[in-house]
Design a protein around this motif. Structure first.
Motif, PDB file in Angstrom:
ATOM      1  N   PRO B 275       0.810  -1.219   0.000  1.00 41.33           N
ATOM      2  CA  PRO B 275       0.000   0.000   0.000  1.00 41.33           C
ATOM      3  C   PRO B 275       0.842   1.267   0.000  1.00 41.33           C
ATOM      4  O   PRO B 275       0.300   2.345  -0.250  1.00 41.33           O
ATOM      5  CB  PRO B 275      -0.812  -0.120   1.296  1.00 41.33           C
ATOM      6  CG  PRO B 275       0.031  -0.947   2.196  1.00 41.33           C
ATOM      7  CD  PRO B 275       0.783  -1.899   1.308  1.00 41.33           C
ATOM      8  N   SER B 276       2.135   1.155   0.251  1.00 36.26           N
ATOM      9  CA  SER B 276       2.976   2.353   0.231  1.00 36.26           C
ATOM     10  C   SER B 276       3.092   2.879  -1.196  1.00 36.26           C
ATOM     11  O   SER B 276       2.801   4.043  -1.468  1.00 36.26           O
ATOM     12  CB  SER B 276       4.366   2.046   0.804  1.00 36.26           C
ATOM     13  OG  SER B 276       4.267   1.659   2.155  1.00 36.26           O
ATOM     14  N   GLY B 289      -3.865  -0.823   3.145  1.00 31.80           N
ATOM     15  CA  GLY B 289      -3.266  -2.060   3.644  1.00 31.80           C
ATOM     16  C   GLY B 289      -4.349  -2.981   4.201  1.00 31.80           C
ATOM     17  O   GLY B 289      -4.400  -4.180   3.883  1.00 31.80           O
ATOM     18  N   LEU B 290      -5.230  -2.417   5.004  1.00 29.50           N
ATOM     19  CA  LEU B 290      -6.326  -3.230   5.550  1.00 29.50           C
ATOM     20  C   LEU B 290      -7.239  -3.730   4.436  1.00 29.50           C
ATOM     21  O   LEU B 290      -7.688  -4.886   4.457  1.00 29.50           O
ATOM     22  CB  LEU B 290      -7.129  -2.413   6.569  1.00 29.50           C
ATOM     23  CG  LEU B 290      -6.348  -1.973   7.814  1.00 29.50           C
ATOM     24  CD1 LEU B 290      -7.254  -1.159   8.738  1.00 29.50           C
ATOM     25  CD2 LEU B 290      -5.759  -3.169   8.557  1.00 29.50           C
ATOM     26  N   LEU B 329      -4.619  -4.719  13.461  1.00 27.78           N
ATOM     27  CA  LEU B 329      -5.832  -4.705  12.646  1.00 27.78           C
ATOM     28  C   LEU B 329      -5.685  -5.639  11.457  1.00 27.78           C
ATOM     29  O   LEU B 329      -6.609  -6.372  11.100  1.00 27.78           O
ATOM     30  CB  LEU B 329      -6.114  -3.281  12.169  1.00 27.78           C
ATOM     31  CG  LEU B 329      -6.378  -2.278  13.293  1.00 27.78           C
ATOM     32  CD1 LEU B 329      -6.438  -0.861  12.732  1.00 27.78           C
ATOM     33  CD2 LEU B 329      -7.671  -2.622  14.008  1.00 27.78           C
ATOM     34  N   ALA B 330      -4.522  -5.608  10.838  1.00 26.79           N
ATOM     35  CA  ALA B 330      -4.276  -6.522   9.728  1.00 26.79           C
ATOM     36  C   ALA B 330      -4.390  -7.965  10.217  1.00 26.79           C
ATOM     37  O   ALA B 330      -4.941  -8.828   9.526  1.00 26.79           O
ATOM     38  CB  ALA B 330      -2.891  -6.259   9.128  1.00 26.79           C
TER      39      ALA B 330
ATOM     40  N   ALA C 295     -11.352  -0.233   3.759  1.00 24.53           N
ATOM     41  CA  ALA C 295     -10.790   1.050   3.316  1.00 24.53           C
ATOM     42  C   ALA C 295     -11.517   2.233   3.932  1.00 24.53           C
ATOM     43  O   ALA C 295     -11.069   3.371   3.793  1.00 24.53           O
ATOM     44  CB  ALA C 295     -10.842   1.141   1.785  1.00 24.53           C
ATOM     45  N   GLY C 296     -12.655   1.954   4.610  1.00 23.62           N
ATOM     46  CA  GLY C 296     -13.327   3.035   5.318  1.00 23.62           C
ATOM     47  C   GLY C 296     -14.731   3.356   4.853  1.00 23.62           C
ATOM     48  O   GLY C 296     -15.327   4.324   5.343  1.00 23.62           O
TER      49      GLY C 296
END
Lengths: 356, 356, 356, 356
Positions: B275-276, B289-290, B329-330, C295-296
């Protein structure tokens, strides 16, 4: 370089950026600082080419960073207004004369290569192409004849009297390309950003001209960065536009002729258009080749196969008779653009900035 | 393979295609011919893996050609239903355990690397990343510490007890990667389709796992073709999704999580999400990332810098404290997906096909 | 607004720009002028929202123009930090509660709609979707039941007790949507930039919430511009991400979850993800729906058909049993994100800025 | 239509598909069934235009469905080989004569319009453009003069003797376009897939020609579907290519000239190229206009402003003197293509299929 700080950066943000720049060798005297009510701007005077934009962009209190000067200035018309001209075996001058590069995608046999070479020479091609090393998505497909292909290509060169171009895929093949004295070394789209390979090519002694194909979705700045790597060791760099994949399933690739016009306006390297890969379908090749010339290209690279039904790769793109009809039309458009350039360079900069 | 002839092909078209296939080693007995009033279809029975689609597509009287069987069957769950598991130094099993790969984009100094290594180890990373060779668009930018970087990375591995990953850019560096015993060799996005390099990596004796990043706008079939080149010499291949450039100027890159789900459903190689690079901006890294984990990824690769303000490259993407919040969380999402898979694999194939 | 003049602009360029701005109502006192050795910058103090960037960009002596302030500030968290919450019939609060919108793509019959409505209500959906007007590429395809569809949807609402959403395609249908009291009016992807339609919707008295789907390749700034048109007349605007076409022929569409994260960080409108259109293939819907939540997103919109084999449109995307498995997982991720937000909003702004 | 069943479909899959087709009115006699060892194919004889591909694609046991016949056959050269010709006021024939459409993006004042109209008429334009209704991303920007603009345009038409074109954005404005007798009604890119609007335009009695701009990232099939909606009520449809947004930040839009060539080969509607929006930057407009002509377009639409520095919108694209230089070059290329078509239509179908 101009750095804009975030509204929230405040005085401490400004102090930090000044100290950062000092660490990178830019003293306070080279900075212009401009504080408005909602922004703070820091301008770096003089050459900022060695400063790393990304690094400054990463700072928490920085909003944007942008360069003032072109990072590819060696390639720019601002510093080198005249076109780069590339003299080839037999007197053809790429960048001045219309360059028509034609031949089979892959060299399959002596007969296939020689027949196609005769066909394209008769039709007006002035550079013969032929692939000896072929990158293929599915690697059990035909990968090219390798050295045998280069050898045949060198023989075909003698037979028809045209300089030749072939793709090099690996630095370990440099000695072969030297041995067979290949006139233009082609870097394929998949290697466009293969920096270690580009650096190896750049260091070849007495180098031959290199044609660098823009890779799929490679941006112009990425392409120019790659070209500059080659250029620093070998100023005979030719750029080639060959299109991008597209979401419209009707097309295999779409040629980007905005790129051709942009490159010719701002940079001095010659630009070739490849309508064969830029369309992927035979019926569009002629139209897009002419369109590329009208957009300002210095020439075309077209796949031609004497029996397209038998070609081992990319056969869907190979022209044959249509090729003979294409060459004089491309020449007409090339002449028209040259006339325009000569007559109107001074008057209409916009249209004619790519004058030869 | 099924070949559909054009309406205009007629009897002669059918005869020609039969003769073509015979030349390619497919006798008449292996063909099913099906003539409707507006179409003629030719089906090839048995393995058509060596037939070249493009060649048949090029024939004037052919409308479409498509494969029935997956050209990447060695990678397919159809032939290898279970996940590929990759055992790493220290017992971590990539493909089974949640893999959190973290560390600086570029190794800049012993202090920077060690501090970051400690930070990420404490926060729950189980693989340490660090770049010693860095490809840069503008080639006068910082290119990495080279061998010195690999040496520091090997030392940091001892200090924190995590296996390490680093990017290899050139076949000539293979001996260095062997010498420092780098645990995972990363192939960067720009080399994703560099076939000669992939072939060289595939031939390394006693190879280490290779993480292959999908290049910008590289299609899944191109990625799988590249992965298969590696796989034939070295079955420990890890795929990595890192997004594409986009026309929406708000984003630097956009991560493609449809790719993650598709790869996990149909192929057995582990998939890591980056995700970076897939966002290019720090504030979105955690969310994406999640999201990648929820889409089915086996792990994450995140840039973390102990002082992001000082990072020499890609600093805009480096997390630090946020990273510590991201790992648990991941892990929660990874557990949720595993539970789902175990309980419902049989019942809900659709959602749970990526069961471990 | 900051305007950077070209190096060649000189004093006369500066005078011209000052006079231009004066004509547009910006007096000299509101300008900051900053001249470095290689650039001249003009900063406009105060509100520049009514100045037309394009116009200034067009001036021969101008290099770049960029805004400092967000042109969509009414939608921005900077001016309105709290989430927009939308109360629906029956007490569901979109933006606070997990919203699961489900139902058939097109309403085909009373039986189909009622069976699907019961199925989705039992599985945990809290909003019922059903299309009465369907835009179709090939216009002789089934276009929806029209008013009869809306009537059936209103009846199904009574039967299962869920608020309903349906697509409106034409301002002339506003009275019908009022008559059947549709709870959320959906603007489809093809109408995302249909400004006269958006303006008509914005002027409806006592308006219902509007869900605006991002159109194919519509940028976030275009989406926000469209949302703002609605918002000025009706602040109950919901954004919906549904992906873009892609050059990778493996996918029909690719969902853009960077958009979800970006919108939730910077703007206060609720965001729904549509994994059905965002994938186009049933097996990926569940994975991408969960990814969207991670992602929200505030919720999901999923096509569910009680007999997907018989659905008249978009059937390839319709889930049924899988849907029942998806809802509790989406709820788990929604809870996880809420917990994260509540606990860590202050500490880790980056990850938790989308707190409810 | 050809339906390929999954390998796993078996006999029951075949029975189900036959029964499905029967429900849709296709009896068993119209089916060809072809079973190989790894596939089952079902061919539908006769017209399958009313069958819904998506529906069949959705069936669990179906692998692929594809059409044999062009769904846009009314637009196809197969059924209508000759070019559609559109006679305009004053005798200009669009589709036969070179069409040069020029004028300001937005009508700002009588003086601006009349001066520009004279300028373009003198330079060789044969159709005058001028926008009275302007869609703008940020809706507080200048939106056009509305009816006053149409009135001025009708007056300018009398003054310079050229037919006029203007964009219509809303079905409610149809009476105004009728009243001012606008010669060509333009549908803008954002309304390209606004089906209710297209249907309304299609039903205007005694309709005027309609120019349909391809929207951003609208595929050719979507464009043809939209064109067909218009065409059924009004066969005077003109297509316009104006490019797509792109991930390369150097460009604002990239013109797709593959589209021009493809449309001219396969369909009989005239095609206009808009290099102003297709580049977004003045210096590329001329080059791309010529390229469009070389690719086979019937004409150009160019923004010209008598004082580009004062244009209220899209000023960065407006040419003025360069326009005068462009027209004769476009005419040369138009002549060249016509000559080619006339002489070689029979001999070289590939290049010359767009013959007038």
């Amino acid at each position: 370089m101009i750095i804009q700080l975030k509204a929230s950066a405040g005085k401490s943000g400004l102090e930090k950026i000044v100290s950062h720049l000092a660490q990178d060798g830019v003293p306070r005297e080279r900075l212009d600082i401009f504080s408005g009510d909602t922004y703070t701007l820091v301008g770096v005077k003089g050459d900022a080419g060695k400063l790393d934009l990304d690094k400054y962009q990463a700072l928490d209190y920085v909003l944007t960073v942008h360069r003032i000067s072109d990072p590819f200035k060696e390639l720019s018309r601002q510093f080198h207004p005249d076109d780069t001209l590339i003299e080839l075996r037999g007197g053809h001058c790429l960048g001045r004369d219309l360059s028509v590069i034609a031949g089979p995608c892959a060299i399959e046999s002596r007969e296939q290569l020689f027949r196609t070479a005769e066909l394209v020479a008769r039709a007006g091609a002035n550079i013969l192409r032929g692939g000896a090393f072929k990158p293929r998505t599915i690697h059990r497909s035909f990968q090219g004849l390798g050295e045998e292909g280069l050898k045949l290509l060198a023989e075909a060169r003698e037979a028809v009297g045209l300089p030749v171009i072939s793709e090099i895929m690996d630095a370990r093949d440099i000695p072969l390309f030297v041995e067979y004295d290949i006139d233009i070394w082609q870097v394929g789209a998949r290697n466009c950003l293969n920096y270690t390979f580009l650096d190896a090519l750049s260091q070849v002694p007495n180098p031959k001209p290199v044609l660098l194909k823009r890779g799929d979705h490679v941006s112009l700045n990425e392409l120019l960065g790659a070209a500059l790597r080659l250029y620093e060791g070998n100023p005979q760099v030719i750029l080639c536009e060959r299109g991008d994949k597209t979401a419209d399933r009707v097309h295999r690739n779409v040629l980007n002729l905005n790129n051709v016009s942009y490159l010719k306006h701002h940079y001095h390297l010659p630009v070739i258009v490849d309508p064969s890969h830029g369309t992927g379908v035979r019926e569009l090749v002629g139209d897009l080749g002419l369109a590329g010339m009208a957009a300002g290209a210095d020439g075309l690279m077209v796949e031609v196969h004497h029996q397209p039904e038998k070609a081992l790769c990319d056969g869907a793109q190979s022209l044959n008779q249509e090729f003979a009809a294409l060459v004089p039309l491309a020449a007409d458009i090339h002449r028209m653009r040259n006339a325009l350039s000569a007559a109107q360079a001074a008057k209409y900069g916009g249209l004619a900035a790519m004058a030869g």
